[in-house]
Enzyme design. Structure first.
Site, PDB file in Angstrom:
ATOM      1  N   CYS A 257     -12.733  29.859  -7.998  1.00  0.00           N
ATOM      2  CA  CYS A 257     -13.069  31.273  -8.165  1.00  0.00           C
ATOM      3  C   CYS A 257     -11.813  32.137  -8.005  1.00  0.00           C
ATOM      4  O   CYS A 257     -11.008  32.215  -8.927  1.00  0.00           O
ATOM      5  CB  CYS A 257     -14.183  31.663  -7.204  1.00  0.00           C
ATOM      6  SG  CYS A 257     -15.038  33.148  -7.738  1.00  0.00           S
TER       7      CYS A 257
ATOM      8  N   HIS B 200     -18.052  28.101  -8.143  1.00  0.00           N
ATOM      9  CA  HIS B 200     -17.935  27.484  -6.815  1.00  0.00           C
ATOM     10  C   HIS B 200     -18.613  26.110  -6.852  1.00  0.00           C
ATOM     11  O   HIS B 200     -19.729  25.953  -6.345  1.00  0.00           O
ATOM     12  CB  HIS B 200     -18.615  28.364  -5.765  1.00  0.00           C
ATOM     13  CG  HIS B 200     -17.860  29.606  -5.445  1.00  0.00           C
ATOM     14  ND1 HIS B 200     -16.760  29.615  -4.618  1.00  0.00           N
ATOM     15  CD2 HIS B 200     -18.040  30.882  -5.848  1.00  0.00           C
ATOM     16  CE1 HIS B 200     -16.298  30.859  -4.517  1.00  0.00           C
ATOM     17  NE2 HIS B 200     -17.054  31.640  -5.258  1.00  0.00           N
TER      18      HIS B 200
ATOM     19  N   GLU C 100     -18.175  23.634  -5.131  1.00  0.00           N
ATOM     20  CA  GLU C 100     -18.392  23.054  -3.791  1.00  0.00           C
ATOM     21  C   GLU C 100     -19.848  23.119  -3.352  1.00  0.00           C
ATOM     22  O   GLU C 100     -20.303  22.280  -2.568  1.00  0.00           O
ATOM     23  CB  GLU C 100     -17.486  23.726  -2.753  1.00  0.00           C
ATOM     24  CG  GLU C 100     -17.748  25.209  -2.468  1.00  0.00           C
ATOM     25  CD  GLU C 100     -16.973  26.173  -3.371  1.00  0.00           C
ATOM     26  OE1 GLU C 100     -16.591  25.757  -4.484  1.00  0.00           O
ATOM     27  OE2 GLU C 100     -16.774  27.338  -2.971  1.00  0.00           O
TER      28      GLU C 100
HETATM   29  N1  GLN Z   1     -12.543  38.511  -5.509  1.00  0.00           N
HETATM   30  C1  GLN Z   1     -12.742  37.788  -6.724  1.00  0.00           C
HETATM   31  C2  GLN Z   1     -13.802  38.441  -7.595  1.00  0.00           C
HETATM   32  O1  GLN Z   1     -14.583  39.225  -7.153  1.00  0.00           O
HETATM   33  C3  GLN Z   1     -13.090  36.333  -6.447  1.00  0.00           C
HETATM   34  C4  GLN Z   1     -14.367  36.156  -5.687  1.00  0.00           C
HETATM   35  C5  GLN Z   1     -14.543  34.758  -5.120  1.00  0.00           C
HETATM   36  O2  GLN Z   1     -13.586  34.012  -4.962  1.00  0.00           O
HETATM   37  N2  GLN Z   1     -15.772  34.397  -4.797  1.00  0.00           N
HETATM   38  O3  GLN Z   1     -13.883  38.152  -8.759  1.00  0.00           O
END
Ligand code: GLN
Length: 550
Positions: A382, A508, A510
Site C-alpha cells: 500500500c 494489503h 497480509e
Molecule cells: N496513506 C496512503 C493512502 O492513503 C497509504 C495508506 C496505507 O498504506 N494503508 O493512500
C-alpha cells in the site's frame, strides 16, 4: 440453532483473550463444527479506523471493507473463515444506532436507557451472527471485567443466556495466576476477585482459563474450583506457549474444547477432533533451523502490533520454507543514517508496510532505493508501493521532486495522487478505497507467476493511487505496472524486471495470509530472501521459471 460462547477477561489486559477465543474456535472447527466469531469492543470510536496504530495496533480490514480490531485478524487466521464488518461492534457504533433510532422515533416516546435499549442493541448484534449455517458463535468481550465501560456488555451477555436457553450458552473467563518469586508461589487471589466481580454482575463462569508462566498444579486447580465454584475439569491451565500457533494444542491438552462442548450439549464423542494438520504445522514451526532476516521499514516500529498481520504473514511464509523469520524493526526516519552501516546490507529482505502521514517517508524512499540498487528482495504494501513509485520516479525516470500529493501538495510531479472515480469526480472528502477489489495481472509478469493466476482480489485501505498521467513515463523508465484494476484505470501492482524481487501492491495482502496457506507474495519474498541468505544467485524460487527476469 446456533450456540454461543462468551469470552471475558479479568485481572489484567493483554492476557491473550483474542488468542484464547481464536484457539477455541480452531479446536471447535477441528471437531467439524461451523464456527464464526465476533468482538465487542467497549470504546466509543465507531470503529478503530480512526485510531492511531501506534497506540491501538493494526486496523484489520475485512473483505467487505470493515475497519476492525486486530483480534479479527487472529480469528481469521485461526478459524480460516472470512469475517465481515458485523464481526466487530463498538460502544460507539451501538450508541450511534440507538441514537438514530431514537431520532427516528422508533422507541415510541419511551425514555431511552442502557437497559433495555443499549443492551438489546448489543444482543441484536450478537444474534445477527447466528443462523442455520453456524453451529457456534464465539464472542470476545474487549477490556477487563471491572472496567466502567464494560458493564452494559456484561449485562447484555447475562440476559442472553435467559433469552436463548441455558444449554446454548457457555461463559469462559480468562484470568491471570501470577507467580510470586519471593514466596515461590502461584497466587489465585486475583482470579477469585475477578470471578467475584463477574458474579456481582450476575454471571457465574462455566470455564476459567488461567494464564500463567508456570503450569498450574492439580492442587491449585482444586482450590480455584472450590473458591470459584466451577468443576475441576473446567479450570484450564494456559501456560505461555513458544508460538501462538501452539496455543490450540495446549488448550486441547487441557480439555478446553471438550468441556465447552459438554456445556453446550454437543457430545464431544459425536464430534471427534482432527488435529493432525495443525500438529504438523506446529511441528514445522518448532523445527525450523535456518533463518532469514527481514527488515520492516515503518514508522510505528515501537509497537509491532501496528503491523501484526504483516508479521504473521512473514511467519507463515517462514513455515512454508522451513525457516525462522527474524524481524529487524527499522524506524523509517533512521534509514538515511543507516545506509553506510551494515544494518541494511545484512538484511535478506525488506518490507515497507502501509501507513498514513508524512513522517518517515523519505527514509522509506531511501530504503526502497537501497533494496533496488543492492538487489535485496523488497515488498511494498500500500504506502510501500507508493513509496517505491516515488523512488522509481525520482531516480529511474529522473522526475525531480516527485512525490505523493499526500506528503507534498506542491510537488511538481504528483506520481501518487487522488484519482477521479469513474464519473470523473475527485473526492477530497477523504473517502477511502476499502475492502476487496479485483486486479488483473499482466501476462508474463512476476506477480502472475507468484500468484499462479491472472486475476486476483485483495483488500484495500487507502485514498491515494498511482497517478495514471505518469504511468507511461514510469514504464518507459523500467518500472512495470504489472497489475491493474479490470478497467485498467488503477495500478494495483508494480515490479522491476531484472530485480530478483522488487514488488509493490496497492493492497494489503497480509490480511489474507493463513498459517497453513501463506500468501503467495510473502511466500515468494521469503523464498527470494532465503536465496540471498544462502548466498545463491538471486532468483525467485518455488514459483515457476523466472530465469528470464532474474
Ligand atoms: N496513506 C496512503 C493512502 O492513503 C497509504 C495508506 C496505507 O498504506 N494503508 O493512500
Amino acid at each position: 440453532m446456533s450456540k454461543f460462547v462468551f469470552v471475558t477477561g479479568g485481572v489484567s489486559s493483554s492476557l491473550g483473550k483474542g488468542l484464547t477465543a481464536s484457539s477455541l474456535g480452531r479446536l471447535l472447527k477441528c471437531r467439524g463444527l461451523k464456527v464464526t466469531m465476533c468482538k465487542l469492543d467497549p470504546y466509543i470510536n465507531v470503529d478503530p479506523g480512526t485510531m492511531n496504530p501506534g497506540e491501538h495496533g493494526e486496523v484489520f480490514v475485512t473483505e467487505d471493507g470493515g475497519e476492525t480490531d486486530l483480534d479479527l485478524g487472529h480469528y481469521e487466521r485461526f478459524i480460516d473463515e472470512s469475517l465481515n464488518r458485523n464481526s466487530n461492534t463498538t460502544t460507539g457504533s451501538i450508541y450511534s444506532t440507538v441514537i438514530s433510532k431514537e431520532r427516528r422515533g422508533d422507541y415510541l416516546g419511551k425514555t431511552v436507557q442502557v437497559i433495555p435499549h443499549v443492551t438489546d442493541e448489543i444482543k441484536g448484534r450478537v444474534m445477527r451472527l447466528a443462523g442455520e449455517e453456524v453451529d457456534v458463535v464465539i464472542v470476545e468481550i474487549g477490556g477487563t471485567v471491572g472496567d466502567i465501560e464494560i458493564v452494559p456488555y456484561v449485562e447484555a451477555i447475562r440476559q442472553f443466556r435467559r433469552d436463548v436457553g441455558r444449554q446454548n450458552v457457555c461463559y469462559v473467563h480468562l484470568t491471570l495466576v501470577p507467580y510470586l518469586a519471593p514466596s515461590g508461589e502461584q497466587k489465585t487471589k486475583p482470579t477469585q476477585h475477578s470471578v467475584t466481580e463477574l458474579r456481582s454482575r450476575g454471571i457465574q463462569p462455566d470455564v476459567i482459563v488461567c494464564r500463567s508462566d508456570k503450569d498450574i498444579s492439580d492442587a491449585l486447580k482444586r482450590k480455584i474450583s472450590l473458591l470459584c465454584d466451577v468443576p475441576i475439569d473446567a479450570v484450564i491451565s494456559a501456560i505461555d506457549a513458544e508460538s501462538i500457533y501452539e496455543i490450540p494444542l495446549v488448550l486441547h491438552e487441557e480439555g478446553l474444547d471438550a468441556v465447552v462442548c459438554g456445556i453446550l450439549g454437543l457430545d464431544p464423542d459425536a464430534h471427534p477432533i482432527a488435529l493432525g494438520d495443525w500438529e504438523r504445522l506446529v511441528h514445522r514451526v518448532r523445527t525450523a533451523e535456518r533463518t532469514v532476516r527481514i527488515g520492516v521499514v515503518g514508522k510505528y516500529v515501537n509497537l509491532p502490533d501496528a503491523y501484526l498481520s504483516v508479521v504473521e504473514a512473514l511467519r507463515h511464509a517462514g513455515f512454508h520454507h522451513g525457516v525462522q523469520v527474524q524481524l529487524e524493526w527499522i524506524d523509517a526516519e533512521m534509514v538515511p543514517d543507516l545506509v553506510p552501516s551494515e544494518r541494511l546490507s545484512e538484511l535478506d529482505g525488506i518490507v515497507i508496510p502501509g501507513g498514513f502521514g508524512e513522517r518517515g517517508i523519505e527514509g522509506m524512499v531511501t530504503g526502497a532505493r537501497y533494496a533496488r540498487e543492492h538487489a535485496i528482495p523488497c515488498l511494498g504494501l500500500c504506502l510501500g508501493l507508493q513509496v517505491m513509485v516515488v523512488e522509481a520516479a525520482r531516480h529511474l525516470a529522473h522526475l525531480e521532486g516527485a512525490n505523493s500529493r499526500e506528503f507534498d501538495s506542491r510537488t511538481p510531479h504528483p506520481v501518487i495522487d487522488l484519482m477521479p472515480d469513474q464519473a470523473g469526480v475527485v473526492d477530497k472528502g477523504g473517502t477511502m478505497r476499502l475492502g476487496a477489489y479485483p486486479a488483473m495481472l499482466a501476462p508474463g509478469s512476476q506477480v502472475e507467476a507468484i500468484y499462479g493466476a491472472s486475476a486476483v482480489t485483495e483488500r484495500h485501505r487507502h485514498r491515494y493511487e498511482v497517478n495514471s498521467r505518469y504511468r507511461a513515463r514510469l514504464e518507459a523508465a523500467g518500472l512495470r505496472c504489472s497489475g491493474t484494476s479490470p478497467d485498467d484505470r488503477l495500478v494495483e501492482f508494480i515490479e522491476l524486471p531484472g530485480h530478483p524481487y522488487w514488488i509493490g501492491t496497492q493492497a494489503h495482502p497480509e490480511f489474507k495470509s493463513r498459517p497453513d496457506r501463506p500468501h503467495p507474495l510473502f511466500r515468494a519474498l521469503v523464498g527470494a530472501a532465503l536465496e540471498r541468505a544462502e548466498g545463491r544467485e538471486p532468483r525467485l524460487i518455488d514459483i515457476g521459471d523466472l530465469d528470464s527476469v532474474a
